[in-house]
Design an enzyme around this catalytic site. Structure first.
Site, PDB file in Angstrom:
ATOM      1  N   PHE A  53       0.872  -1.181   0.000  1.00  0.00           N
ATOM      2  CA  PHE A  53       0.000   0.000   0.000  1.00  0.00           C
ATOM      3  C   PHE A  53       0.900   1.219   0.000  1.00  0.00           C
ATOM      4  O   PHE A  53       1.551   1.526   1.007  1.00  0.00           O
ATOM      5  CB  PHE A  53      -0.882  -0.044   1.252  1.00  0.00           C
ATOM      6  CG  PHE A  53      -1.941   1.012   1.353  1.00  0.00           C
ATOM      7  CD1 PHE A  53      -3.146   0.872   0.683  1.00  0.00           C
ATOM      8  CD2 PHE A  53      -1.756   2.129   2.164  1.00  0.00           C
ATOM      9  CE1 PHE A  53      -4.151   1.832   0.815  1.00  0.00           C
ATOM     10  CE2 PHE A  53      -2.747   3.086   2.305  1.00  0.00           C
ATOM     11  CZ  PHE A  53      -3.951   2.938   1.631  1.00  0.00           C
ATOM     12  N   LEU A  63       1.060   4.902  -0.023  1.00  0.00           N
ATOM     13  CA  LEU A  63       0.393   6.183   0.176  1.00  0.00           C
ATOM     14  C   LEU A  63       1.371   7.259   0.649  1.00  0.00           C
ATOM     15  O   LEU A  63       1.423   8.342   0.096  1.00  0.00           O
ATOM     16  CB  LEU A  63      -0.749   6.021   1.191  1.00  0.00           C
ATOM     17  CG  LEU A  63      -1.538   7.281   1.555  1.00  0.00           C
ATOM     18  CD1 LEU A  63      -2.250   7.852   0.328  1.00  0.00           C
ATOM     19  CD2 LEU A  63      -2.549   6.972   2.662  1.00  0.00           C
ATOM     20  N   GLU A  77       4.504   9.711   1.596  1.00  0.00           N
ATOM     21  CA  GLU A  77       5.592  10.337   0.850  1.00  0.00           C
ATOM     22  C   GLU A  77       6.479  11.110   1.808  1.00  0.00           C
ATOM     23  O   GLU A  77       6.084  11.362   2.958  1.00  0.00           O
ATOM     24  CB  GLU A  77       5.032  11.278  -0.216  1.00  0.00           C
ATOM     25  CG  GLU A  77       4.190  10.599  -1.270  1.00  0.00           C
ATOM     26  CD  GLU A  77       3.605  11.563  -2.290  1.00  0.00           C
ATOM     27  OE1 GLU A  77       2.818  11.118  -3.142  1.00  0.00           O
ATOM     28  OE2 GLU A  77       3.932  12.771  -2.225  1.00  0.00           O
ATOM     29  N   ALA A 102       4.344  13.954   2.787  1.00  0.00           N
ATOM     30  CA  ALA A 102       2.906  13.698   2.959  1.00  0.00           C
ATOM     31  C   ALA A 102       2.716  12.385   3.697  1.00  0.00           C
ATOM     32  O   ALA A 102       2.525  11.332   3.095  1.00  0.00           O
ATOM     33  CB  ALA A 102       2.194  13.653   1.607  1.00  0.00           C
ATOM     34  N   ARG A 124       8.692 -14.671  40.642  1.00  0.00           N
ATOM     35  CA  ARG A 124       9.874 -13.898  41.021  1.00  0.00           C
ATOM     36  C   ARG A 124       9.743 -13.433  42.459  1.00  0.00           C
ATOM     37  O   ARG A 124       8.732 -12.831  42.834  1.00  0.00           O
ATOM     38  CB  ARG A 124      10.020 -12.689  40.094  1.00  0.00           C
ATOM     39  CG  ARG A 124      11.216 -11.790  40.405  1.00  0.00           C
ATOM     40  CD  ARG A 124      12.508 -12.411  39.904  1.00  0.00           C
ATOM     41  NE  ARG A 124      13.565 -11.406  39.832  1.00  0.00           N
ATOM     42  CZ  ARG A 124      14.404 -11.115  40.826  1.00  0.00           C
ATOM     43  NH1 ARG A 124      14.298 -11.749  41.983  1.00  0.00           N
ATOM     44  NH2 ARG A 124      15.340 -10.203  40.655  1.00  0.00           N
ATOM     45  N   GLU A 170      -0.978   4.041   9.586  1.00  0.00           N
ATOM     46  CA  GLU A 170      -2.430   4.040   9.329  1.00  0.00           C
ATOM     47  C   GLU A 170      -3.135   5.148  10.110  1.00  0.00           C
ATOM     48  O   GLU A 170      -4.266   4.976  10.589  1.00  0.00           O
ATOM     49  CB  GLU A 170      -3.043   2.672   9.614  1.00  0.00           C
ATOM     50  CG  GLU A 170      -2.538   1.601   8.652  1.00  0.00           C
ATOM     51  CD  GLU A 170      -3.315   0.304   8.737  1.00  0.00           C
ATOM     52  OE1 GLU A 170      -4.547   0.362   8.885  1.00  0.00           O
ATOM     53  OE2 GLU A 170      -2.674  -0.757   8.649  1.00  0.00           O
TER      54      GLU A 170
END
Length: 385
Positions: free
Chosen positions: A115, A117, A119, A122, A257, A369
């Site tokens: 995908f 998208l 840049e 951008a 622990r 995303e």
């Protein structure tokens, strides 16, 4: 909430997926090379028929799939998710020829999707895309760059978003399917914090035609947003899988622990932190499931009313729910994994430890995303609409 209690069959499926990821997929992930596509792992996902649900399952089922895989094998979850993100626009908007050419191989795990998208200038502001689609006699030529593209530069094809109309903002972007062997397309890998394959792409007059368009001319931004809205709740599910793995490891560690004369779990400062981790996970899970259910309800309404109903309803409630789920779950996962590392101490920082792995993996979902800040902007915009 009774409405989000999983049915016995769903719980059983999640258990099976966890076991499958641990037994079949994790060994293949360990054989992979950091920063490169693990084609053996992807082929196994196809063989196990786990890639088909990316296109046929509802959003809730997709969330359960991603959360379960992430719990036991984050590499398998990521490989699956990237196939969906790169190929969903083809499934939803591609011509019969494009779907027939690529989707069978995507589902089989033999073709790698991406995908494209983001840049250099951008990222969060996706409407500011600068990659140009310059018209020619037979179509367009793509000129410019893409950056931080998962599976680049090793993917077999890219869903690419380019500007076809200058000065039109989001309205002037078109989505194209660009095979990796198209003339003028090159790329290089980027060395990132997480070990996923991520790279940059250079488009030097890459030819594309009308047959490569996904959706409609100048309507590519809607293709991108539709795809992101589809997968946004399940990004939260991916984060939940990691958070749950960190919580379970912490509970086990603090039980066995000993320090200051007893188990760590007996210390209120420790047990209260674990309680906070569990509460935030459960709250995030409810948001994720609610967002997925809202998406499925919106899709069902759109299907019964046709494309016109989809456009009229717009899915505004679903968009807000998805943004809230992604925001809450990814921020929660970061908190939980960080607390888990602190409660484990220095051993969690050792290379190869589960939490060392999760600490590197958990950071990226807060950015990709749609970064956390973008999710808050989406939520606020819906609240003030």
């Amino acid at each position: 909430m009774p409405g989000f209690t999983l049915e016995a069959q769903q719980r059983q499926w999640c258990d099976q997926l966890r076991a499958l990821a641990a037994e079949r997929l994790s060994p293949l992930a360990e054989k992979g090379e950091a920063g490169r596509v693990n084609r053996g792992l992807l082929a196994a996902l196809g063989e196990l028929e786990l890639l088909q649900p990316l296109f046929t399952a509802g959003a809730l089922e997709l969330c359960l799939l991603r959360e379960s895989l992430a719990y036991a094998c984050t590499e398998a979850e990521t490989a699956l998710a990237l196939q969906g993100l790169g190929a969903y626009p083809v499934h939803r908007y591609g011509s019969p020829a494009l779907r027939g050419r690529w989707l069978p191989e995507v589902i089989a795990g033999s073709a790698v999707a991406a995908f494209a998208l983001s840049e250099p200038g951008a990222g969060s502001d996706a409407a500011a895309l600068a990659l140009r689609a310059e018209p020619t006699r037979t179509g367009w030529r793509l000129c410019g760059q893409k950056c931080w593209i998962s599976n680049a530069p090793q993917a077999d094809f890219y869903t690419v978003f380019a500007r076809t109309t200058q000065g039109a903002g989001a309205r002037g972007v078109t989505a194209f399917l660009v095979p990796a062997d198209r003339a003028g397309l090159s790329g290089e890998p980027l060395d990132m914090l997480s070990p996923h394959p991520i790279g940059s792409l250079l488009f030097d007059s890459v030819p594309v035609g009308a047959e490569d368009v996904l959706g409609e001319l100048d309507h590519g931004f809607a293709v991108a947003m539709d795809t992101l809205n589809r997968f946004r709740p399940s990004v939260g599910a991916f984060a939940l899988g990691m958070a749950q793995a960190a919580l379970d490891a912490t509970i086990a560690h603090t039980k066995r622990r000993t320090a200051f004369g007893g188990p760590l779990s007996a210390q209120q400062s420790v047990s209260h932190q674990v309680a906070e981790m569990a509460t935030r996970i459960e709250a995030s899970r409810l948001l994720v499931y609610a967002a997925a259910s809202a998406y499925d309800a919106h899709e069902a309404k759109a299907a019964s009313g046709g494309q016109g109903e989809r456009e009229r309803s717009g899915g505004r409630g679903q968009v807000k729910a998805a943004a809230m789920a992604k925001l809450m779950a990814t921020e929660t996962a970061q908190y939980v994994v960080d607390r888990a590392v602190q409660l484990h101490g220095a051993r969690a920082l050792q290379r190869g430890h589960l939490l060392e792995h999760l600490y590197r993996e958990v950071r990226a979902p807060r950015i990709y995303e749609g970064a956390t800040e973008v999710q808050r902007t989406i939520i606020a915009k819906e609240l003030y609409a």
